[in-house]
Design a protein around this motif. Sequence first.
Motif, PDB file in Angstrom:
ATOM      1  N   THR A 175      38.888  24.547   2.221  1.00  0.00           N
ATOM      2  CA  THR A 175      38.263  23.206   1.824  1.00  0.00           C
ATOM      3  C   THR A 175      37.169  23.557   0.725  1.00  0.00           C
ATOM      4  O   THR A 175      36.340  24.706   0.902  1.00  0.00           O
ATOM      5  CB  THR A 175      37.491  22.505   3.003  1.00  0.00           C
ATOM      6  N   LEU A 176      37.220  22.908  -0.284  1.00  0.00           N
ATOM      7  CA  LEU A 176      36.388  22.781  -1.424  1.00  0.00           C
ATOM      8  C   LEU A 176      35.577  21.580  -1.716  1.00  0.00           C
ATOM      9  O   LEU A 176      36.265  20.360  -1.624  1.00  0.00           O
ATOM     10  CB  LEU A 176      37.152  23.148  -2.900  1.00  0.00           C
TER      11      LEU A 176
ATOM     12  N   SER B 235      46.769  18.677 -10.074  1.00  0.00           N
ATOM     13  CA  SER B 235      47.728  19.578 -10.973  1.00  0.00           C
ATOM     14  C   SER B 235      47.312  20.695 -10.865  1.00  0.00           C
ATOM     15  O   SER B 235      48.124  21.696 -11.090  1.00  0.00           O
ATOM     16  CB  SER B 235      47.667  18.844 -12.648  1.00  0.00           C
ATOM     17  N   CYS B 236      46.167  20.965 -11.020  1.00  0.00           N
ATOM     18  CA  CYS B 236      45.471  22.552 -11.314  1.00  0.00           C
ATOM     19  C   CYS B 236      45.900  23.133  -9.728  1.00  0.00           C
ATOM     20  O   CYS B 236      46.416  24.550  -9.826  1.00  0.00           O
ATOM     21  CB  CYS B 236      44.078  22.664 -11.335  1.00  0.00           C
ATOM     22  N   TRP B 237      45.830  22.632  -8.660  1.00  0.00           N
ATOM     23  CA  TRP B 237      46.315  23.087  -7.289  1.00  0.00           C
ATOM     24  C   TRP B 237      47.775  23.218  -7.393  1.00  0.00           C
ATOM     25  O   TRP B 237      48.080  24.414  -6.736  1.00  0.00           O
ATOM     26  CB  TRP B 237      45.970  22.128  -6.233  1.00  0.00           C
TER      27      TRP B 237
ATOM     28  N   VAL C  81      31.369  21.001 -11.342  1.00  0.00           N
ATOM     29  CA  VAL C  81      32.288  20.252 -10.606  1.00  0.00           C
ATOM     30  C   VAL C  81      32.141  20.489  -9.198  1.00  0.00           C
ATOM     31  O   VAL C  81      32.216  19.348  -8.342  1.00  0.00           O
ATOM     32  CB  VAL C  81      33.694  20.216 -11.248  1.00  0.00           C
ATOM     33  N   TRP C  82      32.064  21.880  -8.977  1.00  0.00           N
ATOM     34  CA  TRP C  82      32.338  22.258  -7.431  1.00  0.00           C
ATOM     35  C   TRP C  82      31.116  22.555  -6.737  1.00  0.00           C
ATOM     36  O   TRP C  82      30.152  23.330  -7.682  1.00  0.00           O
ATOM     37  CB  TRP C  82      33.388  23.335  -7.311  1.00  0.00           C
ATOM     38  N   GLN C  83      30.818  22.435  -5.570  1.00  0.00           N
ATOM     39  CA  GLN C  83      29.977  23.507  -4.914  1.00  0.00           C
ATOM     40  C   GLN C  83      30.143  24.976  -5.098  1.00  0.00           C
ATOM     41  O   GLN C  83      31.316  25.435  -5.373  1.00  0.00           O
ATOM     42  CB  GLN C  83      29.869  23.239  -3.636  1.00  0.00           C
ATOM     43  N   ARG C  84      29.006  25.956  -5.226  1.00  0.00           N
ATOM     44  CA  ARG C  84      29.460  27.225  -5.479  1.00  0.00           C
ATOM     45  C   ARG C  84      30.303  27.826  -4.342  1.00  0.00           C
ATOM     46  O   ARG C  84      30.939  28.656  -4.742  1.00  0.00           O
ATOM     47  CB  ARG C  84      27.933  28.065  -5.542  1.00  0.00           C
ATOM     48  N   ASN C  85      30.112  27.499  -3.281  1.00  0.00           N
ATOM     49  CA  ASN C  85      30.821  28.120  -2.029  1.00  0.00           C
ATOM     50  C   ASN C  85      31.934  27.339  -1.731  1.00  0.00           C
ATOM     51  O   ASN C  85      32.230  26.011  -2.227  1.00  0.00           O
ATOM     52  CB  ASN C  85      29.898  28.427  -0.895  1.00  0.00           C
ATOM     53  N   TYR C  86      32.963  27.977  -1.034  1.00  0.00           N
ATOM     54  CA  TYR C  86      33.919  27.052  -0.046  1.00  0.00           C
ATOM     55  C   TYR C  86      34.032  27.618   0.994  1.00  0.00           C
ATOM     56  O   TYR C  86      33.308  28.408   1.618  1.00  0.00           O
ATOM     57  CB  TYR C  86      35.546  27.391  -1.105  1.00  0.00           C
ATOM     58  N   TYR C  87      35.113  26.782   1.890  1.00  0.00           N
ATOM     59  CA  TYR C  87      35.326  26.951   3.238  1.00  0.00           C
ATOM     60  C   TYR C  87      36.515  27.481   3.538  1.00  0.00           C
ATOM     61  O   TYR C  87      37.588  26.914   3.044  1.00  0.00           O
ATOM     62  CB  TYR C  87      35.060  25.652   4.091  1.00  0.00           C
TER      63      TYR C  87
ATOM     64  N   ILE D 283      41.976  33.194  -5.513  1.00  0.00           N
ATOM     65  CA  ILE D 283      42.710  32.174  -6.012  1.00  0.00           C
ATOM     66  C   ILE D 283      41.860  30.889  -6.079  1.00  0.00           C
ATOM     67  O   ILE D 283      42.163  30.119  -6.997  1.00  0.00           O
ATOM     68  CB  ILE D 283      43.747  32.031  -4.652  1.00  0.00           C
ATOM     69  N   VAL D 284      40.788  30.733  -5.243  1.00  0.00           N
ATOM     70  CA  VAL D 284      39.861  29.783  -5.145  1.00  0.00           C
ATOM     71  C   VAL D 284      39.130  29.727  -6.609  1.00  0.00           C
ATOM     72  O   VAL D 284      38.972  28.688  -7.053  1.00  0.00           O
ATOM     73  CB  VAL D 284      39.042  29.705  -3.932  1.00  0.00           C
ATOM     74  N   GLN D 285      38.561  31.032  -6.838  1.00  0.00           N
ATOM     75  CA  GLN D 285      37.993  31.165  -8.028  1.00  0.00           C
ATOM     76  C   GLN D 285      38.622  30.554  -9.300  1.00  0.00           C
ATOM     77  O   GLN D 285      38.280  29.717 -10.199  1.00  0.00           O
ATOM     78  CB  GLN D 285      37.829  32.663  -8.261  1.00  0.00           C
ATOM     79  N   ASN D 286      39.879  30.958  -9.388  1.00  0.00           N
ATOM     80  CA  ASN D 286      40.760  30.659 -10.393  1.00  0.00           C
ATOM     81  C   ASN D 286      40.765  28.939 -10.638  1.00  0.00           C
ATOM     82  O   ASN D 286      40.893  28.479 -11.383  1.00  0.00           O
ATOM     83  CB  ASN D 286      42.144  31.370 -10.379  1.00  0.00           C
ATOM     84  N   PHE D 287      41.023  28.578  -9.441  1.00  0.00           N
ATOM     85  CA  PHE D 287      41.128  27.152  -9.168  1.00  0.00           C
ATOM     86  C   PHE D 287      40.302  26.403  -9.726  1.00  0.00           C
ATOM     87  O   PHE D 287      40.337  25.403 -10.539  1.00  0.00           O
ATOM     88  CB  PHE D 287      41.793  26.536  -7.626  1.00  0.00           C
ATOM     89  N   LYS D 288      39.069  26.537  -9.184  1.00  0.00           N
ATOM     90  CA  LYS D 288      37.640  26.024  -9.545  1.00  0.00           C
ATOM     91  C   LYS D 288      37.418  26.294 -11.042  1.00  0.00           C
ATOM     92  O   LYS D 288      37.139  25.270 -11.770  1.00  0.00           O
ATOM     93  CB  LYS D 288      36.689  26.636  -9.042  1.00  0.00           C
TER      94      LYS D 288
END
Length: 197
Positions: free
Chosen positions: A31-32, A60-62, A154-160, A131-136
């Motif tokens: 979750t981002l 598209s990025c995902w 665009v995104w919160q710094r962290n992810y779940y 992977i998450v870092q690349n996507f963000k």
Amino acid sequence: MPSHYDPQKHHRRSIRLKGYDYTTAGAYFITLCTHQRECLFGTIEDGQMQLSLLGQIVQSCWLRLPQHFQSVELDAFVVMPNHVHGIIWLGGMDCRGEAFAPRLIASSQDIHTNASPPPKDGTQPGSIGAIVQNFKSVSTRRINQLRKTAGRPVWQRNYYERIIRDQRALQNIRRYIQNNPLSWWQDQLHPNHPSKY
């Protein structure tokens, strides 16, 4: 993970296992959330997500992640107005037997329930973090190019993230992701609920 997945209790928390190798083959629920939970990616109309142009970029990025990471296959996924839910398989979906095999798990004292911070010694290549870092990074760059807002978050710094441990949990999470647009208005009625992002 509990045998029954309760999205109101479990979907917004991270169980970060100390010492766990996040390059391990298996399924991961990600979750981002957008920066300050800003609704950037579209609107919910009649229980359906209507993507904005920014939401289309995120989608598209995902969907392009498997082109950048050979070991990645994608499963259920949804873009919501201010967050994204998705299941990522490392090692491909053909690793299900391995993914759901019993593993040695860290003791309960090693389980943390907060969002995954970037590792101090850098992100391990091929890991969920990478992977998450690349996507963000890619989605932020494309969105800011479109908005002409270089450097704007665009995104919160962290992810779940949550390691999906068994087939039942996988099916419950898939169902939750699919039905997420239908629960949007309920979430909006309780913005300060303790399970919120």
